[in-house]
Design a protein around this motif. Sequence first.
Motif, mmCIF file in Angstrom:
data_model
loop_
_atom_site.group_PDB
_atom_site.id
_atom_site.type_symbol
_atom_site.label_atom_id
_atom_site.label_comp_id
_atom_site.label_asym_id
_atom_site.label_seq_id
_atom_site.Cartn_x
_atom_site.Cartn_y
_atom_site.Cartn_z
ATOM 1 N N ASN A 171 0.851 -1.164 0.042
ATOM 2 C CA ASN A 171 -0.050 0.019 -0.258
ATOM 3 C C ASN A 171 1.043 1.143 0.347
ATOM 4 N N GLU A 172 1.529 1.414 0.612
ATOM 5 C CA GLU A 172 2.888 2.361 0.498
ATOM 6 C C GLU A 172 3.245 2.926 -0.609
ATOM 7 N N LEU A 173 3.973 1.910 -1.181
ATOM 8 C CA LEU A 173 4.103 1.789 -2.284
ATOM 9 C C LEU A 173 3.164 2.151 -3.922
ATOM 10 N N VAL A 174 2.483 2.089 -3.668
ATOM 11 C CA VAL A 174 1.258 2.189 -4.541
ATOM 12 C C VAL A 174 0.838 3.423 -4.008
ATOM 13 N N TYR A 175 0.676 4.011 -2.969
ATOM 14 C CA TYR A 175 0.699 5.143 -3.016
ATOM 15 C C TYR A 175 1.223 6.493 -3.012
ATOM 16 N N THR A 176 2.447 6.018 -3.394
ATOM 17 C CA THR A 176 3.367 6.498 -3.117
ATOM 18 C C THR A 176 3.693 6.850 -5.035
ATOM 19 N N ALA A 177 3.418 5.889 -5.644
ATOM 20 C CA ALA A 177 3.587 6.563 -6.778
ATOM 21 C C ALA A 177 2.711 6.880 -7.475
ATOM 22 N N TRP A 178 0.890 6.101 -7.056
ATOM 23 C CA TRP A 178 0.034 7.579 -7.534
ATOM 24 C C TRP A 178 -0.103 8.677 -7.527
ATOM 25 N N ARG A 179 -0.158 8.722 -5.753
ATOM 26 C CA ARG A 179 0.169 10.436 -5.472
ATOM 27 C C ARG A 179 1.185 11.509 -6.503
ATOM 28 N N THR A 180 2.654 10.524 -7.213
ATOM 29 C CA THR A 180 3.264 11.582 -7.552
ATOM 30 C C THR A 180 2.897 11.883 -9.220
ATOM 31 N N ALA A 181 2.447 10.684 -9.188
ATOM 32 C CA ALA A 181 1.651 10.585 -10.918
ATOM 33 C C ALA A 181 0.384 11.050 -10.622
ATOM 34 N N LYS A 191 0.198 17.305 3.149
ATOM 35 C CA LYS A 191 -0.734 15.997 4.057
ATOM 36 C C LYS A 191 -1.227 14.915 3.490
ATOM 37 N N VAL A 192 -1.401 15.124 1.992
ATOM 38 C CA VAL A 192 -2.171 14.700 1.512
ATOM 39 C C VAL A 192 -1.209 13.323 0.750
ATOM 40 N N PRO A 203 4.233 12.953 4.243
ATOM 41 C CA PRO A 203 5.208 12.670 4.661
ATOM 42 C C PRO A 203 6.356 12.626 4.651
ATOM 43 N N GLN A 204 6.044 11.578 6.138
ATOM 44 C CA GLN A 204 6.639 10.603 7.362
ATOM 45 C C GLN A 204 6.564 9.136 5.604
ATOM 46 N N GLN A 205 5.435 8.978 5.684
ATOM 47 C CA GLN A 205 5.535 7.552 4.936
ATOM 48 C C GLN A 205 6.498 8.026 3.803
ATOM 49 N N LEU A 206 5.901 8.906 2.903
ATOM 50 C CA LEU A 206 7.140 9.834 1.529
ATOM 51 C C LEU A 206 8.084 9.521 2.004
ATOM 52 N N GLU A 207 8.448 9.813 3.118
ATOM 53 C CA GLU A 207 10.383 10.360 3.540
ATOM 54 C C GLU A 207 10.797 8.802 3.768
ATOM 55 N N PHE A 251 3.934 25.634 -8.310
ATOM 56 C CA PHE A 251 3.300 23.802 -7.840
ATOM 57 C C PHE A 251 2.278 23.694 -6.821
ATOM 58 N N GLU A 252 1.700 24.833 -5.792
ATOM 59 C CA GLU A 252 1.609 25.452 -5.070
ATOM 60 C C GLU A 252 0.039 24.950 -5.260
ATOM 61 N N TYR A 253 -0.049 26.041 -6.416
ATOM 62 C CA TYR A 253 -1.381 25.455 -6.885
ATOM 63 C C TYR A 253 -2.685 24.162 -7.482
ATOM 64 N N LEU A 254 -0.934 22.718 -7.530
ATOM 65 C CA LEU A 254 -1.764 22.034 -7.833
ATOM 66 C C LEU A 254 -1.742 20.512 -6.941
ATOM 67 N N LYS A 255 -1.574 21.357 -5.879
ATOM 68 C CA LYS A 255 -2.047 20.718 -4.653
ATOM 69 C C LYS A 255 -3.378 20.677 -4.111
ATOM 70 N N PRO A 256 -3.645 19.258 -3.740
ATOM 71 C CA PRO A 256 -5.299 18.754 -3.962
ATOM 72 C C PRO A 256 -6.112 19.038 -3.003
ATOM 73 N N VAL A 257 -7.172 19.702 -3.129
ATOM 74 C CA VAL A 257 -8.234 19.654 -2.151
ATOM 75 C C VAL A 257 -8.591 18.504 -1.384
ATOM 76 N N ALA A 258 -8.846 17.876 -2.476
ATOM 77 C CA ALA A 258 -8.880 16.416 -2.177
ATOM 78 C C ALA A 258 -8.636 15.666 -3.214
ATOM 79 N N ASP A 259 -8.435 14.444 -3.025
ATOM 80 C CA ASP A 259 -8.222 13.410 -4.091
ATOM 81 C C ASP A 259 -8.761 12.453 -3.621
ATOM 82 N N ALA A 260 -9.736 12.391 -4.416
ATOM 83 C CA ALA A 260 -11.073 11.281 -4.077
ATOM 84 C C ALA A 260 -10.181 9.710 -4.066
ATOM 85 N N PHE A 261 -9.568 8.870 -5.354
ATOM 86 C CA PHE A 261 -9.130 8.392 -5.366
ATOM 87 C C PHE A 261 -8.501 7.475 -4.047
ATOM 88 N N VAL A 262 -7.448 8.499 -3.485
ATOM 89 C CA VAL A 262 -7.216 7.878 -2.172
ATOM 90 C C VAL A 262 -7.764 8.063 -0.818
#
Length: 729
Positions: free
Chosen positions: A461-471, A497-498, A501-505, A572-583
């Motif tokens: 789940n960590e690997l999938v989450y990180t790949a999803w969030r970067t793409a 937050k989405v 950060p700790q898991q991402l690091e 790039f702050e404009y790309l910060k999501p209010v929500a990511d329904a997919f996760v």
Amino acid sequence: MEKSKCKVSKEDFSQTLLGNSQMEKWWPNQLNLKLLQQNNERLVPTEKNFSYKEAFSSLDLKTLKKDLEVLMKTSQEWWPADWGHYGPLFIRMAWHSAGTYRSIDGRGGASSGEQRFAPLNSWPDNVNLDRARRLLWPIKKKYGNKISWADLMILAGNVALESMGFKTYGFAGGRLDTFEPLEDTNWGPEGEWLSDDRRDKNRELKNPLAAVQMGLIYVNPEGPDGIPDALEAAKDIRMSFERMGMNDEETVALIAGGHSFGKCHGAANPAKYVGPEPEAAPIEEQGLGWKNNYKSGKGTDTISSGLEGAWTPTPTKWDNSFFKMLFEYDWNLEKSPAGAYQWVPTDPETENLVPDAHIKNKKNKPIMLTTDLALRMDPEYKKISKKFYENPKELALAFSKAWFKLIHRDMGPKSRYLGEEVPDEDFIWQDPIPKIDYELVNNDDIVSLKETILASDLQINELVYTAWRTAATYRDSDKRGGANGARIRLLPQREWKVNKPQQLERVLNTLEKIRKEFNQKEIRQISLADMIVLAGSTAIESAAKKAGFDINVPFVPGRADAKEEDTDIKSFEYLKPVADAFVNYMEEECDIPASMLMIDKAVQLKLTVPQMTVLIGGLRSLGATFEPNVGNLSNTVEILDNKFFVNLLDMSVAWEKNNEKEQYFYGKEKKNGDIKYHATSVDLIFGSNSQLRAQAEFYAQDDNREKFVNDFVKAWQKIMELDRFDLFT
């Protein structure tokens, strides 16, 4: 035929008109899934294998530009050119095509030729630009598929500038035409042209808007709400242009540079003499609007904005006379013949009078708009304007760069640019990524790296989450974001937050260690951007295997790692999501229905309804959610299967609102009331909305278990490669 003898009536076919959808009238708050079917291939008349890149490469750009210049200097009787030159009209057309862009959501802009369609073709600010496009039609007809309307309108603006003595910074093709208006753009809440219901109590514009009134590109040229106050106008200008991604210097350069050419048109009151806009005009007008019944209706009798006059004595020649006029005269307020507020100089010298655009030997006073005077009255704008006034070469350079940015801002990275006039220089607003100067990994390397990734202590789940969030940062509106560049490791994304950060690091540190060890012992190399995507794909293969499916998630190396100095943190702050329904992520302070944001994001990710559906279900089954177990409607974890939909549709479960948390729900066993599942409104919408339920039922079927997995893999690959423009033709 007499109406009384006709067996049918207009009302019998009311469903063929836009305003007569009974579904919209009965249930206006239902999700609009049609947004995921825009520019459907059934609408596109080109062959399926048509490659615009190949077609454009066969274009003789130099000859086309010569043809454009001849066109600009050949006045047509049906729409006479001011001073015998259509250049200023084409500059306005190009500007207004590109100028709808806004940074907040990346929508608007010139990249799909939207000015041809409603609502833009009928905006008050675009009055008479329908004539500009008709003037271009012989050129488009001649060169056909080799140049899109979107590219042609922008190129015409560039050629116009060059034909009047200005040196542009370059031009890139690559804009693809749509064949219908894109309906996913929020142009504002107003139902009437030029009305303004888009500000808060501090007069700040509501997001994501950039124009201050419905039907304007930027601001009201007469001043805020038509009040001729230059200092207040400066506030609107700064707010509007900043939302387009322009700083103060770029703003001043664009206004001054654009207003160095051409004139405003206001021979008479438009309310009295001008007919309806193109979309409301009668059929015999053939798509033209704003029919002018004042005298000849053209030439010296033209009515556009209602303002009347030119800014400089040299309206078809590039020079610094805009600032000369602005600073060397005092300006008096007056009204144009149409009744619009504008400014005229006190006692202008004869040499600074403007030759009339159509009447020989007639001279007119130059004018300034309230928004022009803002460049002199606002303290910060004044400093920049003074600098340009005293240093014309600096103005020319600043305008050329700002103009290039204006007309290319929504095209995405430079790798999408086509043609021989693309400048060598990289700009930070292009989100540059270094070119790959090493040999890429081969299939054997990929197999070895997959084994090392699975042997690490990172969870599926960590690997999938990180790949999803970067793409998933990708947005198709302006081709920004995505996995290429691995900017998830840089500010600002690494602190979102989405992104956990700790898991991402932890994930990035482990993947970076694997990458370095591999790169140190091999000639072939792999970037962290590729590692993130490969790791996510490897995790999916492992999860599918647990479900009994032996699959291969396609992976094509070739991504590079962006540099911190090439990353504009603010934009790039404009790309910060209010929500990511997919996760299943939603900012706590937001009360917008998360399903609405899901549709908006799905549009930006170019998803179909089935693709959106399988991604939601698959990411839930993989446990790739912001909060553990929220949305995981399965008794198993990290197994790629269709259990999310199977259990969502289970009639033994009853759903209740979580009164302590907005948009959260409990799934309770009907027989005993025990809480079995935790879910959000995004999860439940796939059982509630009739169209989405149909998708859920399809993928929950026993005979579609394998299809679900295969469709998820295809959708996943699509997301991972959205910004791989090097793979597209």
